[in-house]
Design a protein around this motif. Structure first.
Motif, mmCIF file in Angstrom:
data_model
loop_
_atom_site.group_PDB
_atom_site.id
_atom_site.type_symbol
_atom_site.label_atom_id
_atom_site.label_comp_id
_atom_site.label_asym_id
_atom_site.label_seq_id
_atom_site.Cartn_x
_atom_site.Cartn_y
_atom_site.Cartn_z
ATOM 1 N N ALA A 10 0.740 -1.219 -0.057
ATOM 2 C CA ALA A 10 -0.043 0.057 -0.151
ATOM 3 C C ALA A 10 0.894 1.296 0.086
ATOM 4 O O ALA A 10 0.135 2.465 -0.074
ATOM 5 C CB ALA A 10 -0.940 0.014 1.304
ATOM 6 N N LEU A 36 -0.750 -0.460 6.913
ATOM 7 C CA LEU A 36 -1.302 0.940 6.902
ATOM 8 C C LEU A 36 -0.657 1.717 7.875
ATOM 9 O O LEU A 36 -1.546 2.211 8.736
ATOM 10 C CB LEU A 36 -2.853 0.636 6.709
ATOM 11 C CG LEU A 36 -3.251 -0.319 5.759
ATOM 12 C CD1 LEU A 36 -4.955 -0.243 5.593
ATOM 13 C CD2 LEU A 36 -2.837 0.186 3.989
ATOM 14 N N GLY A 40 1.085 4.027 4.434
ATOM 15 C CA GLY A 40 0.321 3.038 3.571
ATOM 16 C C GLY A 40 -1.063 3.507 3.261
ATOM 17 O O GLY A 40 -1.749 4.304 4.275
ATOM 18 N N GLU A 59 -1.825 -6.655 8.394
ATOM 19 C CA GLU A 59 -0.891 -7.402 9.367
ATOM 20 C C GLU A 59 0.305 -6.358 9.476
ATOM 21 O O GLU A 59 0.695 -5.649 8.713
ATOM 22 C CB GLU A 59 -0.406 -8.866 8.744
ATOM 23 C CG GLU A 59 -1.657 -9.787 8.901
ATOM 24 C CD GLU A 59 -1.859 -10.339 10.191
ATOM 25 O OE1 GLU A 59 -0.945 -10.046 11.199
ATOM 26 O OE2 GLU A 59 -2.906 -11.281 10.270
ATOM 27 N N ILE A 61 4.393 -6.587 10.143
ATOM 28 C CA ILE A 61 5.442 -7.423 10.156
ATOM 29 C C ILE A 61 6.268 -7.910 11.397
ATOM 30 O O ILE A 61 6.918 -8.761 11.488
ATOM 31 C CB ILE A 61 6.410 -7.278 8.901
ATOM 32 C CG1 ILE A 61 7.118 -6.020 9.023
ATOM 33 C CG2 ILE A 61 5.562 -7.344 7.361
ATOM 34 C CD1 ILE A 61 8.213 -5.738 8.160
ATOM 35 N N THR A 62 6.161 -6.831 12.339
ATOM 36 C CA THR A 62 6.834 -7.019 13.618
ATOM 37 C C THR A 62 6.195 -8.125 14.546
ATOM 38 O O THR A 62 6.579 -8.478 15.375
ATOM 39 C CB THR A 62 6.829 -5.844 14.366
ATOM 40 O OG1 THR A 62 5.617 -5.417 14.720
ATOM 41 C CG2 THR A 62 7.587 -4.862 13.559
ATOM 42 N N ALA A 84 8.574 -1.310 4.837
ATOM 43 C CA ALA A 84 9.749 -0.709 5.803
ATOM 44 C C ALA A 84 9.108 0.647 6.113
ATOM 45 O O ALA A 84 8.332 1.418 5.684
ATOM 46 C CB ALA A 84 10.940 -0.671 5.102
ATOM 47 N N GLU A 85 9.619 1.117 7.382
ATOM 48 C CA GLU A 85 9.876 2.542 7.358
ATOM 49 C C GLU A 85 10.666 2.874 6.538
ATOM 50 O O GLU A 85 12.236 2.652 6.491
ATOM 51 C CB GLU A 85 10.409 2.812 9.010
ATOM 52 C CG GLU A 85 9.472 2.508 9.681
ATOM 53 C CD GLU A 85 8.073 3.319 9.744
ATOM 54 O OE1 GLU A 85 8.285 4.665 9.302
ATOM 55 O OE2 GLU A 85 6.839 2.968 10.097
ATOM 56 N N THR A 101 10.433 -2.454 12.578
ATOM 57 C CA THR A 101 10.064 -2.672 11.218
ATOM 58 C C THR A 101 10.996 -3.263 10.207
ATOM 59 O O THR A 101 10.944 -4.568 9.932
ATOM 60 C CB THR A 101 9.221 -1.673 10.714
ATOM 61 O OG1 THR A 101 8.056 -1.446 11.508
ATOM 62 C CG2 THR A 101 8.962 -1.976 9.296
ATOM 63 N N SER A 130 15.822 -3.798 -1.259
ATOM 64 C CA SER A 130 16.789 -2.858 -0.257
ATOM 65 C C SER A 130 17.181 -1.364 -1.070
ATOM 66 O O SER A 130 16.698 -1.264 -2.206
ATOM 67 C CB SER A 130 18.040 -3.543 0.207
ATOM 68 O OG SER A 130 18.412 -2.869 1.270
ATOM 69 N N TYR A 156 17.960 4.798 9.190
ATOM 70 C CA TYR A 156 17.345 3.921 8.337
ATOM 71 C C TYR A 156 18.269 3.133 7.356
ATOM 72 O O TYR A 156 17.970 2.149 7.566
ATOM 73 C CB TYR A 156 16.614 5.236 7.133
ATOM 74 C CG TYR A 156 16.204 4.427 5.811
ATOM 75 C CD1 TYR A 156 15.129 3.498 6.080
ATOM 76 C CD2 TYR A 156 16.917 4.955 4.711
ATOM 77 C CE1 TYR A 156 14.824 2.970 4.655
ATOM 78 C CE2 TYR A 156 16.518 4.125 3.307
ATOM 79 C CZ TYR A 156 15.711 3.369 3.568
ATOM 80 O OH TYR A 156 15.069 2.845 2.286
ATOM 81 N N CYS A 183 18.231 -0.443 -4.752
ATOM 82 C CA CYS A 183 17.924 0.540 -5.752
ATOM 83 C C CYS A 183 18.048 1.947 -5.224
ATOM 84 O O CYS A 183 18.270 2.370 -4.068
ATOM 85 C CB CYS A 183 16.470 0.453 -5.919
ATOM 86 S SG CYS A 183 16.175 1.561 -7.600
ATOM 87 N N ASN A 185 17.280 6.378 -5.498
ATOM 88 C CA ASN A 185 16.029 7.216 -5.208
ATOM 89 C C ASN A 185 14.961 6.946 -6.398
ATOM 90 O O ASN A 185 15.297 7.188 -7.601
ATOM 91 C CB ASN A 185 16.340 8.638 -5.389
ATOM 92 C CG ASN A 185 17.007 8.941 -3.880
ATOM 93 O OD1 ASN A 185 18.367 8.597 -3.867
ATOM 94 N ND2 ASN A 185 16.463 9.855 -3.252
#
Ligand code: NAD
Ligand code: DAU
Length: 350
Positions: A10, A36, A40, A59, A61-62, A84-85, A101, A130, A156, A183, A185
């Protein structure tokens, strides 16, 4: 029929990946798993939400048990892990969210996949998305290759580096069939306006200052998000297990020259006299530990899998501006409420 779990679908890049897979592979069951968070937004996927091969699962992921339960409920063939954050500035003010996260969340997914994929692992794939930021900061010359030593410098990038190491460790230790890409930006539609390009477009549209950190001399290598999504599709299907692929635009811009280019486009699109938007440029306090330059060498991906960027930056930027101007409602929805608080603490009180 294959069941593919896409995490963070999302968000900005994830929504492009989900849309691409849902449309291109009607015989795949695409599960978009997302918490979300502020970043998200299911409105990013409005156009495909009713497709029969698409399912959304809310859900976090943590939550280790939650991840195991998802792998028990569905017979998952592949994971594309984007959740991810993702914002460097937020990692400076609140690093723990990034640790939970990006590191713990990734390990929870690795564990769930490992427990569930006991046999036929050659048919499975765990694809970890990543960033080039894991390689640190370049001087005026050189490029990041897949063998550049990791040297992350923000909470980060350190959390992403950590998750990359863990993904590789699961490949070597447990033979989990992983692949990783790093990747540069991304820019394009549906990007949350905390990031430089959508933030600047929104501020120009509203005649607000465009905050440029330091002197605007930092350099980023920009890639159109749909080109990244295309690379992800290719690597997911054709990348070699255990390998890493760098993805980049071969398109370096200093922040200040990028923003000047954007200002020209915005003046034209908004019918403002030339030079109007540039007057909004405001130099503000630099980001702590601000990496000077990122530049990706993506020759491995180009050579081995035949990928290359499709768009000239000026065309991609114009397309991006057109999208944000045509989707004011989307922007207004996400910049109300909590965004205002974030903006105040990030910029007004600095
Ligand atoms: P984003 O911030 O726009 O989206 C992140 C998504 O992850 C959101 O939908 C959010 O709700 C979800 N999420 C966050 N925490 C979660 C949790 N605990 N459980 C489940 N879902 C959670 O990010 P993005 O810019 O689309 O980046 C996606 C991925 O690509 C990230 O892994 C990022 O590190 C990587 N990446 C981004 C860029 C870039 O330029 N944006 C470049 C290279 C790599
Ligand atoms: O390189 C890939 C990374 O690109 C991704 O891994 C990250 O998830 C993504 O957020 C992005 O990180 P950056 O920090 O490079 O992107 P951001 O848009 O935040 O900033 C781009 C450049 O612009 C950077 O040099 C900081 C600067 N900047 C940013 C903001 C938000 C400003 O000058 N002013 C701003 O207000």
């Amino acid at each position: 029929m294959k069941t593919i779990l896409i995490t963070g679908g999302a968000g900005f890049i994830g929504s492009h990946v989900v849309r691409g897979f849902v449309k291109k592979y009607p015989h795949y069951h695409i599960i978009n798993l997302d918490k979300l968070t502020y970043a998200g937004n299911l409105a990013n996927l409005k156009d495909i939400e009713n497709e029969p091969n698409y399912e959304f699962v809310k859900e976090d992921i943590t939550d280790a048990e939650g991840m195991n339960a998802v792998f028990q409920k569905y017979s998952i063939d592949g994971v594309i892990h984007l959740a991810a954050e993702s914002h460097v500035d937020r990692s400076i003010s609140n690093p723990m969210e990034f640790i939970f996260t990006n590191i713990v969340g990734t390990v929870n997914l690795l564990n769930a996949a490992r427990l569930s994929w006991k046999e036929n692992t050659e048919q499975k794939r765990f694809y970890h998305i990543s960033t080039d930021e894991v390689y640190g900061s370049l001087g005026e010359t050189g490029h990041f290759t897949e063998t550049t030593a990791y040297d992350p410098r923000s909470p980060y990038s350190a959390s992403k580096a950590s998750s990359d190491h863990l993904v590789r460790a699961y490949f070597h230790t447990y033979k989990l069939p992983v692949v990783i890409s790093n990747c540069s930006n991304n820019y394009g539609s549906f990007q949350f306006p905390e990031k430089l390009i959508p933030l600047s477009i929104n501020n120009i549209r509203n005649n607000k200052p465009i905050p440029i950190y330091g002197k605007g001399e930092n350099i980023r290598d920009w890639l159109f998000v749909e080109d990244h999504a295309r690379a992800i599709d290719l690597i997911f299907h054709e990348g070699k297990s255990g390998e890493t692929y760098n993805i980049g635009g071969n398109n370096e811009w200093t922040n200040i020259s990028l923003i000047r280019e954007l200002c020209k486009i915005m003046d034209r699109k908004l019918n403002r006299p030339k030079g109007t938007s540039e007057q909004l440029i405001t130099f503000v306090k630099d980001r702590a530990g601000h990496d000077l330059r990122y530049a990706i060498d993506s020759s491995k991906l180009q050579r081995e899998l035949g990928w290359k960027p499709s768009l000239q930056f000026e065309d991609g930027l114009e397309k991006t501006v057109d999208w944000y101007l045509a989707n004011e409602k989307w922007m207004n929805n996400i910049t109300s409420g909590d965004y205002q608080k974030y903006y105040e603490s990030q910029y007004v009180k600095r």
